[in-house]
Write an enzyme that holds these catalytic residues in place. Structure first.
Site, PDB file in Angstrom:
ATOM      1  N   GLY A 171      20.789  26.450  69.654  1.00  0.00           N
ATOM      2  CA  GLY A 171      19.606  25.588  69.695  1.00  0.00           C
ATOM      3  C   GLY A 171      18.412  26.237  69.029  1.00  0.00           C
ATOM      4  N   ARG A 222      11.197  35.730  59.102  1.00  0.00           N
ATOM      5  CA  ARG A 222      10.198  36.336  58.213  1.00  0.00           C
ATOM      6  C   ARG A 222      10.093  37.833  58.459  1.00  0.00           C
ATOM      7  NH1 ARG A 222       4.622  37.248  59.132  1.00  0.00           N
ATOM      8  NH2 ARG A 222       3.256  37.026  57.307  1.00  0.00           N
ATOM      9  N   ARG A 267      26.158  24.722  65.557  1.00  0.00           N
ATOM     10  CA  ARG A 267      27.197  25.246  66.445  1.00  0.00           C
ATOM     11  C   ARG A 267      28.526  25.051  65.730  1.00  0.00           C
ATOM     12  NH1 ARG A 267      23.322  23.311  70.199  1.00  0.00           N
ATOM     13  NH2 ARG A 267      22.825  24.868  71.781  1.00  0.00           N
ATOM     14  N   ASP A 299      22.844  33.185  74.212  1.00  0.00           N
ATOM     15  CA  ASP A 299      24.044  33.906  74.631  1.00  0.00           C
ATOM     16  C   ASP A 299      25.295  33.508  73.856  1.00  0.00           C
ATOM     17  OD1 ASP A 299      24.185  31.399  75.750  1.00  0.00           O
ATOM     18  OD2 ASP A 299      24.407  32.088  77.820  1.00  0.00           O
ATOM     19  N   THR A 304      15.486  31.431  72.358  1.00  0.00           N
ATOM     20  CA  THR A 304      15.844  30.264  73.167  1.00  0.00           C
ATOM     21  C   THR A 304      14.670  29.912  74.064  1.00  0.00           C
ATOM     22  OG1 THR A 304      17.239  29.483  75.000  1.00  0.00           O
ATOM     23  CG2 THR A 304      16.996  31.854  74.772  1.00  0.00           C
ATOM     24  N   ILE A 305      14.407  28.634  74.242  1.00  0.00           N
ATOM     25  CA  ILE A 305      13.257  28.249  75.066  1.00  0.00           C
ATOM     26  C   ILE A 305      13.525  28.446  76.548  1.00  0.00           C
ATOM     27  CG2 ILE A 305      12.511  26.565  73.330  1.00  0.00           C
ATOM     28  CD1 ILE A 305      13.421  24.370  75.325  1.00  0.00           C
ATOM     29  N   ASP A 306      14.783  28.637  76.948  1.00  0.00           N
ATOM     30  CA  ASP A 306      15.125  28.703  78.378  1.00  0.00           C
ATOM     31  C   ASP A 306      14.727  30.004  79.058  1.00  0.00           C
ATOM     32  OD1 ASP A 306      16.232  26.145  78.433  1.00  0.00           O
ATOM     33  OD2 ASP A 306      18.179  26.877  77.728  1.00  0.00           O
ATOM     34  N   ASP A 352      16.447  32.609  79.568  1.00  0.00           N
ATOM     35  CA  ASP A 352      17.494  33.002  80.513  1.00  0.00           C
ATOM     36  C   ASP A 352      18.379  34.140  80.006  1.00  0.00           C
ATOM     37  OD1 ASP A 352      18.666  31.553  78.487  1.00  0.00           O
ATOM     38  OD2 ASP A 352      19.888  30.292  79.783  1.00  0.00           O
ATOM     39  N   MET A 392      13.859  20.937  80.415  1.00  0.00           N
ATOM     40  CA  MET A 392      15.085  21.673  80.110  1.00  0.00           C
ATOM     41  C   MET A 392      15.258  22.840  81.080  1.00  0.00           C
ATOM     42  SD  MET A 392      15.484  21.623  75.970  1.00  0.00           S
ATOM     43  CE  MET A 392      16.033  20.118  75.150  1.00  0.00           C
ATOM     44  N   ARG A 429      19.233  23.913  82.165  1.00  0.00           N
ATOM     45  CA  ARG A 429      20.534  23.534  82.725  1.00  0.00           C
ATOM     46  C   ARG A 429      21.009  24.540  83.761  1.00  0.00           C
ATOM     47  NH1 ARG A 429      24.408  23.262  78.097  1.00  0.00           N
ATOM     48  NH2 ARG A 429      24.325  25.526  78.362  1.00  0.00           N
ATOM     49  N   LYS A 449      -2.417  11.841  99.620  1.00  0.00           N
ATOM     50  CA  LYS A 449      -2.123  11.800  98.188  1.00  0.00           C
ATOM     51  C   LYS A 449      -1.534  10.440  97.821  1.00  0.00           C
ATOM     52  CE  LYS A 449      -1.294  16.763  97.563  1.00  0.00           C
ATOM     53  NZ  LYS A 449      -0.335  17.799  97.100  1.00  0.00           N
ATOM     54  N   GLN A 463      10.522  19.453  73.804  1.00  0.00           N
ATOM     55  CA  GLN A 463      10.221  20.813  74.256  1.00  0.00           C
ATOM     56  C   GLN A 463      10.604  21.870  73.231  1.00  0.00           C
ATOM     57  OE1 GLN A 463      11.527  20.992  78.718  1.00  0.00           O
ATOM     58  NE2 GLN A 463      12.470  19.204  77.784  1.00  0.00           N
TER      59      GLN A 463
END
Length: 326
Positions: free
Chosen positions: A14, A24, A75, A106, A129-131, A133, A173, A175, A217, A258
């Site tokens: 991703g 760069r 991929r 990973d 990776t944005i996760d 993790d 996101m 998972r 609320k 995202q």
């Protein structure tokens, strides 16, 4: 220092904001040390298809501010086979590559590890990776930008929520990990945050909504990681509507928004540091490692550990989230 003539660089899996900045840095870091950089398009697919090109410093001009990856990512199922990796190796050898920098997560690191084990190509991983993790680094490239994108979106959704007494479920996101949900939920003032690492999330949500109602609320923002164990954000919204008919429940799935956008200053600097560190690791004769940051210092983690272990959620941060949602 090891004498290297050519270093290949690719992005895989991703996309994440800041990948271009990392490319760069690899290219210009190589040139600075007298090594010829080779760009590989579409990840491991480019190695198999022999889509390689020698690049120079001008090839990566004006990309540090761009999201995504100009080399493109893919991929590649063929690379998952031994035959595919053998073909990739033959092309790498024909191109005289002395090492490879792999920017990704990973899955990408698994491919790099196998390529090195089976064919001896020195590989260095750069976590993109944005996760967030990946084990062995406090931050991954793209994570900070994704957080800012999500917070901005939630702030806008809250305007509608408060205008119509609505309950908004916002899926982000994550998972397998709740880093994005937890941090953006705190930053955007969410009333509840549901993450994969948390047990009894539905019961906690129901209790929280009851408390919110008693506190007066009239609208709420619920941030839900896509991997939460509640059965899915739409099912969760239906369940809550049945129990709290006074709320009009709405669902927003932020999805791939995202991943996009201009990388933040933090991600640009992080990517630049790690790209240079990857080149210098190869020059030192190192391989089979990932470069990352711990306590603001560049550190190195064996790819096997980066793949097999996982960053854990900060329990103190979870407590903070619980406290400030009263």
């Amino acid at each position: 220092m090891t004498e290297l003539k050519r270093i290949g660089v690719l992005t895989s899996g991703g996309d994440a904001p800041g990948m271009n900045a990392a490319i760069r840095a690899v290219v210009r870091g190589s040139i600075y040390h007298g090594v010829e950089p080779v760009a590989i398009r579409e990840g491991y697919k480019g190695l198999i298809d022999n889509d390689l090109e020698v690049v120079n410093a001008r090839s990566v001009a004006n990309i540090i501010n761009q999201g995504g990856t100009f080399l493109k990512s893919a991929r590649c199922q063929e690379f998952r086979t031994k035959e595919g990796r053998a073909k990739a190796y033959e092309n790498a050898r024909a191109a005289n590559l002395d090492g490879l920098v792999v920017i990704g997560g990973d899955g990408s690191f698994t491919g790099a590890m196998l390529l090195e084990e089976e064919h001896g190509i020195p590989c260095i991983g750069v976590p993109g990776t944005i996760d967030n993790d990946i084990y062995g680094t406090d931050y991954t490239i793209g994570y900070d930008t994704a957080l800012n994108t999500v917070v901005e979106a939630i702030d806008k959704i809250r305007d509608t929520a408060t205008s119509h007494n609505r309950l908004f479920f916002i899926e982000v996101m994550g998972r397998d990990a709740g880093f994005i949900a937890l941090n953006t939920g705190i930053a955007a003032g969410a009333e509840e945050i549901l993450i994969p690492e948390q047990e009894n999330s539905v019961e906690k949500l129901m209790s929280g909504l009851q408390s919110s109602g008693r506190a007066g609320k009239t609208s709420s923002i619920i941030v839900v990681a896509e991997g939460d164990k509640s059965g899915g954000v739409f099912e969760l919204a239906r369940t809550v509507e049945k129990s709290f008919p006074e709320y009009e429940a709405k669902v927003t799935v932020l999805g791939h928004i995202q991943r996009g956008g201009k990388p933040s200053c933090f991600d640009r600097v992080l990517a630049s540091r790690l790209g240079v560190a990857a080149v210098e690791a190869l020059l030192k004769g190192e391989s089979g490692i990932m470069v990352g940051v711990r306590d603001q210092q560049v550190v190195k983690t064996p790819l096997e550990r980066a793949i097999s272990k996982q960053n854990t959620i900060d329990s103190h941060l979870m407590k903070v989230a619980e406290i400030i949602t009263v």
